[in-house]
Scaffold this motif. Structure first.
Motif, PDB file in Angstrom:
ATOM      1  N   ASP A   1       0.874  -1.165   0.000  1.00 53.49           N
ATOM      2  CA  ASP A   1       0.000   0.000   0.000  1.00 53.49           C
ATOM      3  C   ASP A   1       0.919   1.225   0.000  1.00 53.49           C
ATOM      4  O   ASP A   1       1.496   1.579   1.031  1.00 53.49           O
ATOM      5  CB  ASP A   1      -0.897  -0.009   1.247  1.00 53.49           C
ATOM      6  N   TYR A   2       1.053   1.862  -1.145  1.00 50.69           N
ATOM      7  CA  TYR A   2       2.022   2.951  -1.300  1.00 50.69           C
ATOM      8  C   TYR A   2       1.542   4.271  -0.698  1.00 50.69           C
ATOM      9  O   TYR A   2       2.239   5.282  -0.804  1.00 50.69           O
ATOM     10  CB  TYR A   2       2.387   3.117  -2.771  1.00 50.69           C
ATOM     11  N   ARG A   3       0.398   4.264  -0.045  1.00 47.92           N
ATOM     12  CA  ARG A   3      -0.037   5.431   0.733  1.00 47.92           C
ATOM     13  C   ARG A   3       0.397   5.284   2.193  1.00 47.92           C
ATOM     14  O   ARG A   3       0.179   6.206   2.989  1.00 47.92           O
ATOM     15  CB  ARG A   3      -1.557   5.574   0.667  1.00 47.92           C
ATOM     16  N   LYS A   4       0.993   4.137   2.497  1.00 43.11           N
ATOM     17  CA  LYS A   4       1.415   3.877   3.878  1.00 43.11           C
ATOM     18  C   LYS A   4       2.882   3.444   3.895  1.00 43.11           C
ATOM     19  O   LYS A   4       3.225   2.308   4.206  1.00 43.11           O
ATOM     20  CB  LYS A   4       0.523   2.818   4.523  1.00 43.11           C
ATOM     21  N   ILE A   5       3.747   4.386   3.556  1.00 40.87           N
ATOM     22  CA  ILE A   5       5.190   4.173   3.633  1.00 40.87           C
ATOM     23  C   ILE A   5       5.616   4.358   5.086  1.00 40.87           C
ATOM     24  O   ILE A   5       5.211   5.339   5.732  1.00 40.87           O
ATOM     25  CB  ILE A   5       5.931   5.177   2.731  1.00 40.87           C
ATOM     26  N   PRO A   6       6.412   3.455   5.670  1.00 39.61           N
ATOM     27  CA  PRO A   6       6.828   3.600   7.064  1.00 39.61           C
ATOM     28  C   PRO A   6       7.407   4.985   7.347  1.00 39.61           C
ATOM     29  O   PRO A   6       8.239   5.483   6.597  1.00 39.61           O
ATOM     30  CB  PRO A   6       7.906   2.520   7.222  1.00 39.61           C
ATOM     31  N   GLY A   7       6.939   5.603   8.423  1.00 43.82           N
ATOM     32  CA  GLY A   7       7.455   6.898   8.846  1.00 43.82           C
ATOM     33  C   GLY A   7       6.759   8.100   8.254  1.00 43.82           C
ATOM     34  O   GLY A   7       6.916   9.217   8.753  1.00 43.82           O
ATOM     35  N   THR A   8       5.986   7.924   7.185  1.00 45.08           N
ATOM     36  CA  THR A   8       5.404   9.065   6.487  1.00 45.08           C
ATOM     37  C   THR A   8       4.038   9.448   7.040  1.00 45.08           C
ATOM     38  O   THR A   8       3.323   8.622   7.604  1.00 45.08           O
ATOM     39  CB  THR A   8       5.257   8.784   4.980  1.00 45.08           C
ATOM     40  N   THR A   9       3.704  10.699   6.845  1.00 41.34           N
ATOM     41  CA  THR A   9       2.366  11.208   7.121  1.00 41.34           C
ATOM     42  C   THR A   9       1.757  11.553   5.773  1.00 41.34           C
ATOM     43  O   THR A   9       2.287  12.398   5.043  1.00 41.34           O
ATOM     44  CB  THR A   9       2.425  12.442   8.039  1.00 41.34           C
ATOM     45  N   THR A  10       0.641  10.894   5.433  1.00 39.03           N
ATOM     46  CA  THR A  10       0.144  10.912   4.056  1.00 39.03           C
ATOM     47  C   THR A  10      -1.376  11.012   4.010  1.00 39.03           C
ATOM     48  O   THR A  10      -2.066  10.388   4.816  1.00 39.03           O
ATOM     49  CB  THR A  10       0.570   9.611   3.322  1.00 39.03           C
ATOM     50  N   VAL A  11      -1.858  11.784   3.047  1.00 36.65           N
ATOM     51  CA  VAL A  11      -3.291  11.830   2.775  1.00 36.65           C
ATOM     52  C   VAL A  11      -3.695  10.498   2.144  1.00 36.65           C
ATOM     53  O   VAL A  11      -3.087  10.047   1.176  1.00 36.65           O
ATOM     54  CB  VAL A  11      -3.640  12.996   1.831  1.00 36.65           C
ATOM     55  N   GLN A  12      -4.724   9.868   2.679  1.00 35.03           N
ATOM     56  CA  GLN A  12      -5.132   8.527   2.240  1.00 35.03           C
ATOM     57  C   GLN A  12      -6.177   8.604   1.120  1.00 35.03           C
ATOM     58  O   GLN A  12      -7.291   8.085   1.233  1.00 35.03           O
ATOM     59  CB  GLN A  12      -5.661   7.747   3.427  1.00 35.03           C
ATOM     60  N   SER A  13      -5.800   9.243   0.027  1.00 29.88           N
ATOM     61  CA  SER A  13      -6.710   9.367  -1.114  1.00 29.88           C
ATOM     62  C   SER A  13      -7.023   7.991  -1.682  1.00 29.88           C
ATOM     63  O   SER A  13      -6.179   7.081  -1.659  1.00 29.88           O
ATOM     64  CB  SER A  13      -6.083  10.239  -2.199  1.00 29.88           C
ATOM     65  N   ALA A  14      -8.229   7.857  -2.202  1.00 33.28           N
ATOM     66  CA  ALA A  14      -8.643   6.567  -2.760  1.00 33.28           C
ATOM     67  C   ALA A  14      -7.811   6.201  -3.978  1.00 33.28           C
ATOM     68  O   ALA A  14      -7.578   5.027  -4.258  1.00 33.28           O
ATOM     69  CB  ALA A  14     -10.127   6.610  -3.127  1.00 33.28           C
ATOM     70  N   LYS A  15      -7.326   7.209  -4.689  1.00 31.78           N
ATOM     71  CA  LYS A  15      -6.572   6.970  -5.914  1.00 31.78           C
ATOM     72  C   LYS A  15      -5.227   7.678  -5.838  1.00 31.78           C
ATOM     73  O   LYS A  15      -5.141   8.834  -5.430  1.00 31.78           O
ATOM     74  CB  LYS A  15      -7.377   7.475  -7.121  1.00 31.78           C
ATOM     75  N   MET A  16      -4.168   6.966  -6.224  1.00 32.16           N
ATOM     76  CA  MET A  16      -2.835   7.566  -6.237  1.00 32.16           C
ATOM     77  C   MET A  16      -2.732   8.595  -7.359  1.00 32.16           C
ATOM     78  O   MET A  16      -3.367   8.455  -8.406  1.00 32.16           O
ATOM     79  CB  MET A  16      -1.774   6.484  -6.443  1.00 32.16           C
ATOM     80  N   PRO A  17      -1.905   9.638  -7.175  1.00 32.13           N
ATOM     81  CA  PRO A  17      -1.667  10.588  -8.269  1.00 32.13           C
ATOM     82  C   PRO A  17      -1.031   9.877  -9.464  1.00 32.13           C
ATOM     83  O   PRO A  17      -0.495   8.774  -9.338  1.00 32.13           O
ATOM     84  CB  PRO A  17      -0.700  11.600  -7.654  1.00 32.13           C
TER      85      PRO A  17
END
Length: 742
Positions: free
Chosen positions: A426-442
C-alpha cells in the motif's frame, strides 16, 4: 684495441637492453590486463541452458520468445539475444563444458551475430545502445572473437564503438566510467595500446568528489546545462558527504548508479593492479572511502540495501537481495588502506557476522540519514528546496513511488523485512510518512518534485543523532513538522502541526508496513494479547509487537492494524515487457495512526524499540528512559534520562528547560544535541538545516569557560548564563554538524 671493442660491444648490449625492456614491459602488462579481463568474463556455464539455446535458435539467427519488433524503453528484449551469444561463447571456450569447441555452438554464435549486425537493433532507451549492447558484444569478442569470421568482427565494430567517451551518454559520473571501461575492453581486443592508455587515465580520473549544486538555496541545479549534450560535471558523482548523485536533481543514487560506478572502477583497479597502468594510491583510497562511508553506511549492516535509499529499482524483483563480499574482497586485495574495516564488511557479507560498529550518518547533500547498531538499522529519507524527492519513473518503473521520500523510516533487525513486498504494498502507507489517504494515487508524472522547505537536516556526533523535517507536500496540500531522536536501543518519533485541507480523505501516519512474520501482539490497558488476522482499530494501546520490533506509545493511543494476506503484481508497479504479471500474495503487517479528515495541528508521539521481544516489552517502562520535553510546530525536544542526552529542534529561535538545573536558548533556528553528566555539560553538537548561518548562538544556564578555534564562550556570573558563538560550516560543508567537547 681489443678492450675498446669489448667496451663498445658492452655499451651496445646495454643500449639494446635499455631500449627493449620498456617495450617488453608494455607488451607483458597489456597481455596481463587482457588475460585478467577474459578470465573475469569466463563465468560458469549451465550446459542445460546451452543445450536449449542451440536447439531453439532459428535459421535466421533469432530465438523464440523475443519480440524483435519491440524497441520500446519498456521492451527491447533483444538484450536477451545479445546475452545468449555470450553464454554460448563461454560454453565454447570452457574446457569442462560438454560444449567445449563444439561446432554447433560456434555455428549458433555466428548465426545470432549475423542476425544482429544485419539488423543493427536500436533501442528507444539510449542505455542499451551505448552501454548494454556494446558491453555484451565486446565481451563476446574478447572470449571468442579471434575464432569468428573477419567480416562479422568488422560489422560488429560500429555497434561496439557506440560506447566511446565522446558518446552522448558518456556524461561525467556513473555512465562515463562505464562507457570508458567498455571502450578500453575494445582497445584490448583491437590491440590499440595508445588509445587504451588514454582510457585508463579517464577511468582513474573519474574517481573524485564533486561540488554539490543544491547548496545555493537549491537553485544551482536549475541553471545547470543538462541532458546528453552536457559535459559539465553539474553535481554528478561522489558528493562531499559520500552520497552519490547521478543527475542534477539531488536524488540519492548511492545504491544504484553509485554502486555501478564503484563497481566499474574496482573492476579496472583489479585488472591493472601491479602493472604500469595501476591506479594511484590516492584514487584507490578515495574509492575505498566512498565504498565504506557511502555505500556501506547506506546499507543495512553494510550488507542489505536500505529500502529508503532505493528509487525506481525498488519495483524490480529481488532489488533488496544482500550484497556479495566481492567488491570488499577486491579492494582488500589491491590496497592496504582501511583493511580492518574492509575485513569486517567481508565477514558480514560472507560469514554472516554481525557488525561491531555503530554510526549515525547524515548524507546532507541527499537529505538522507542512516543509523546503525549491531542489532538494528534504520534510516530517514527526506527532501528540501535543495533536492527532489524521488527520481522520475523512467522506463515505466517505480510507478507508485509518490510518497517514498516523505520521511520514509524503514526498520530492520534481520535485513529482509521488506524483501519483495513491493507488488502487494500500500504505497499510501510508507513507514514513517504522514500521508493523505486518497482513494486513488496521483499519476506517475507527479512523482518527482522539488521540495519547498529549507529546514531539513540532522545533527549527529557520529554515534547519536536527531533528524528534522519541515514537511510540505505540494500535491496533497499537507504540512507537518516531523522529527526522529535516535539512541542505542530505541528511537522516538514526533509529529506536530499536521494539517491538510484535502476534502474527504483522512491523513495517516504509518509506523510500519512490512512482511508479517509473527503473530501481532499488543498491550491494551496493560493487558497483553495476540490478535487475529484482519484489519481493526484498537483503543488505549500501550504497545504493539511484530517480528522483533516493538512500537510504544507515551500515553494510551488509538491505533489501526492490518495483518492479513495482500495481493498484487510486479506489473502493477513496473511496466517493463518482462515484468511478471502473475498474482503475488504475501502476508503483510501495517500499523498506523489516523489523524482524521482535514486535521488542524494534529500531532503524534511513538517510540520504536527494535531487536526486542514481548517479554522485554512487558517489563519496559519507557517513560523512565525517555522524556518528551516539547512537541509543537516550533520546538520538538527529547531527553534520554539514562544516557544524559538532550536533543532539541528549534524551528525558530526559542528557549526550553531541559532539566531542573539546565535551560537552553537558541537565537536562531537549528538542531542541538547536548551530552550531560549531572549538571556538567560534556559535549554539544549543532547543525543548521537551513544551511544559511555563519554562526549559531546559544545560551545555557551552566558555567562554560572553555574556548576553541571555531567557537567562543562568555560567562555572565550575575545571570548564571553562558553564551556560545559557534562557527558553522559553509559551501559544500553546509549542513554538517559541529561537535564541541568540554
Amino acid at each position: 684495441m681489443k678492450k675498446v671493442r669489448e667496451k663498445v660491444l658492452l655499451t651496445l648490449v646495454l643500449v639494446v637492453l635499455m631500449v627493449s625492456v620498456p617495450v617488453f614491459a608494455i607488451q607483458t602488462d597489456i597481455d596481463i590486463v587482457k588475460q585478467r579481463v577474459v578470465n573475469e568474463l569466463m563465468k560458469p556455464v549451465n550446459d542445460g541452458q546451452i543445450e536449449i539455446l542451440v536447439a531453439t535458435i532459428k535459421e535466421d539467427g533469432t530465438w523464440p520468445g523475443i519480440d524483435y519488433q519491440d524497441f520500446s524503453r519498456e521492451g527491447f528484449l533483444h538484450r536477451i539475444h545479445a546475452n545468449n551469444m555470450l553464454l554460448l561463447a563461454r560454453a565454447y571456450k570452457t574446457e569442462h563444458s560438454k560444449f567445449y569447441n563444439d561446432g554447433s555452438v560456434k555455428k549458433s554464435i555466428e548465426l545470432a551475430l549475423t542476425n544482429w549486425v544485419s539488423h543493427v537493433y536500436i533501442s528507444d532507451n539510449w542505455w542499451y545502445n551505448q552501454i548494454g549492447i556494446p558491453n555484451s558484444l565486446v565481451s563476446l569478442m574478447l572470449v571468442i572473437g579471434e575464432e569468428l569470421p573477419e567480416d562479422l568482427i568488422e560489422k560488429a565494430q560500429p555497434i561496439i564503438q557506440k560506447a566511446n567517451i565522446q558518446a552522448q551518454g558518456a556524461r561525467p559520473g556513473g555512465d562515463r566510467i562505464k562507457i570508458a571501461g567498455i571502450e578500453a575492453k575494445n582497445m584490448l581486443f583491437l590491440e590499440n595500446r595508445e588509445r587504451f592508455d588514454t582510457l585508463i587515465k579517464v577511468i582513474e580520473e573519474e574517481i573524485k568528489k564533486v561540488a554539490w549544486i543544491g547548496m545555493t538555496y537549491g537553485y544551482g541545479f536549475r541553471d545547470q546545462e543538462g541532458g546528453f549534450n552536457s559535459r559539465k560535471v553539474g553535481g554528478r558523482g561522489i558528493q562531499y558527504d559520500y552520497s552519490f548523485h547521478h543527475r542534477g536533481d539531488g536524488v540519492n543514487n548511492t545504491l544504484s548508479y553509485g554502486l555501478g560506478y564503484a563497481d566499474a572502477f574496482i573492476e579496472w583497479a583489479c585488472y591493472v593492479a601491479d602493472t604500469q597502468y595501476a591506479f594511484s594510491n590516492q584514487k584507490l583510497e578515495e574509492l575505498i572511502d566512498y565504498f565504506l562511508d557511502g555505500i556501506c553506511k547506506t546499507a543495512i549492516y553494510g550488507q542489505y540495501p536500505d529500502p529508503g535509499a532505493k528509487n525506481r529499482s525498488i519495483s524490480r524483483p529481488n532489488a533488496l537481495k544482500p550484497y556479495s563480499a566481492t567488491m570488499a574482497q577486491k579492494l582488500f586485495r589491491i590496497s592496504t588502506y582501511r583493511k580492518k574495516e574492509l575485513q569486517e564488511i567481508i565477514d558480514i557479507r560472507k560469514n554472516k557476522k554481525r557488525p561491531t560498529t555503530a554510526h549515525a550518518t547524515f548524507f546532507r547533500h541527499s537529505e538522507h540519514f542512516t543509523f546503525q547498531r549491531p542489532d538494528f538499522f534504520t534510516s530517514v529519507r527526506m527532501y528540501s528546496t535543495r533536492t527532489h524527492n524521488m527520481e522520475v519513473p523512467y522506463n515505466s518503473e517505480g510507478l507508485l513511488n509518490h510518497y517514498r521520500g516523505d520521511g520514509a523510516n524503514h526498520i530492520s533487525v534481520n535485513g529482509d523485512e521488506y524483501y519483495n513486498i513491493w507488488p502487494v504494498y500500500d504505497y499510501r502507507k510508507i513507514p514513517g510518512t504522514t500521508t493523505v489517504q486518497s482513494a486513488k494515487m496521483p499519476v506517475p508524472e507527479k512523482i518527482a518534485k522539488l521540495g519547498i522547505t529549507d529546514f531539513v537536516g540532522a545533527v549527529t556526533d557520529g554515534k547519536y543523532g536527531a533528524v528534522a523535517f519541515d514537511f510540505k507536500n505540494q500535491v496533497d496540500t499537507l504540512a507537518a513538522r516531523k522529527s526522529w531522536f535516535l539512541f542505542d536501543h530505541e528511537y522516538l518519533c514526533l509529529g506536530a502541526g499536521i494539517s491538510s485541507d484535502k476534502e474527504k480523505s483522512s491523513v495517516a501516519t504509518t509506523l510500519n508496513q512490512s512482511l508479517l512474520r509473527t503473530k501481532v501482539t499488543l498491550s491494551q490497558n496493560n493487558i497483553t494479547k495476540e490478535i487475529d488476522k484482519g484489519e481493526k482499530v484498537f483503543e488505549n494501546v500501550d504497545w504493539v509487537f511484530q517480528d522483533k520490533v516493538g512500537y510504544l506509545f507515551t500515553k494510551p493511543t488509538t491505533i489501526y492494524i492490518r495483518n492479513r494476506p495482500e495481493s498484487g503484481s510486479w506489473w502493477r508497479i513496473n511496466k517493463q515487457a518482462n515484468s511478471p504479471k502473475t498474482k503475488v500474495t504475501l502476508d503483510v503487517f501495517s500499523l498506523w495512526l489516523d489523524h482524521g479528515v482535514q486535521p488542524k495541528d494534529a500531532s503524534y508521539e511513538y517510540i520504536v524499540v527494535p531487536a526486542t521481544s514481548v517479554e522485554k516489552l512487558e517489563r519496559t517502562n519507557i517513560t523512565k528512559t525517555l522524556t518528551v520535553l516539547s512537541n509543537t510546530p516550533y520546538l520538538q525536544a527529547v531527553r534520554h534520562n539514562t544516557l544524559g542526552i538532550c536533543q532539541i529542534i528549534f524551528y525558530k529561535a526559542g528557549e526550553i528547560r531541559l532539566t531542573d538545573h539546565l535551560t537552553l536558548r537558541s537565537d536562531t533556528p537549528g538542531i542541538v544535541m547536548l551530552k550531560t553528566n549531572g549538571r556538567d555539560i560534556k559535549e554539544i553538537s549543532v547543525a543548521d538545516p537551513n544551511r544559511e548561518l555563519g554562526k549559531m548562538h546559544l545560551s545555557l544556564s551552566a558555567k562554560i569557560k572553555k574556548k576553541g578555534g571555531t567557537y567562543g564562550t562568555l560567562w555572565d556570573k550575575e545571570k548564571g548564563i553562558s553564551t556560545l558563538s559557534i562557527e558553522m560550516p559553509s559551501g559544500v560543508e553546509a549542513g554538517k554538524s559541529v561537535t564541541i567537547l568540554f
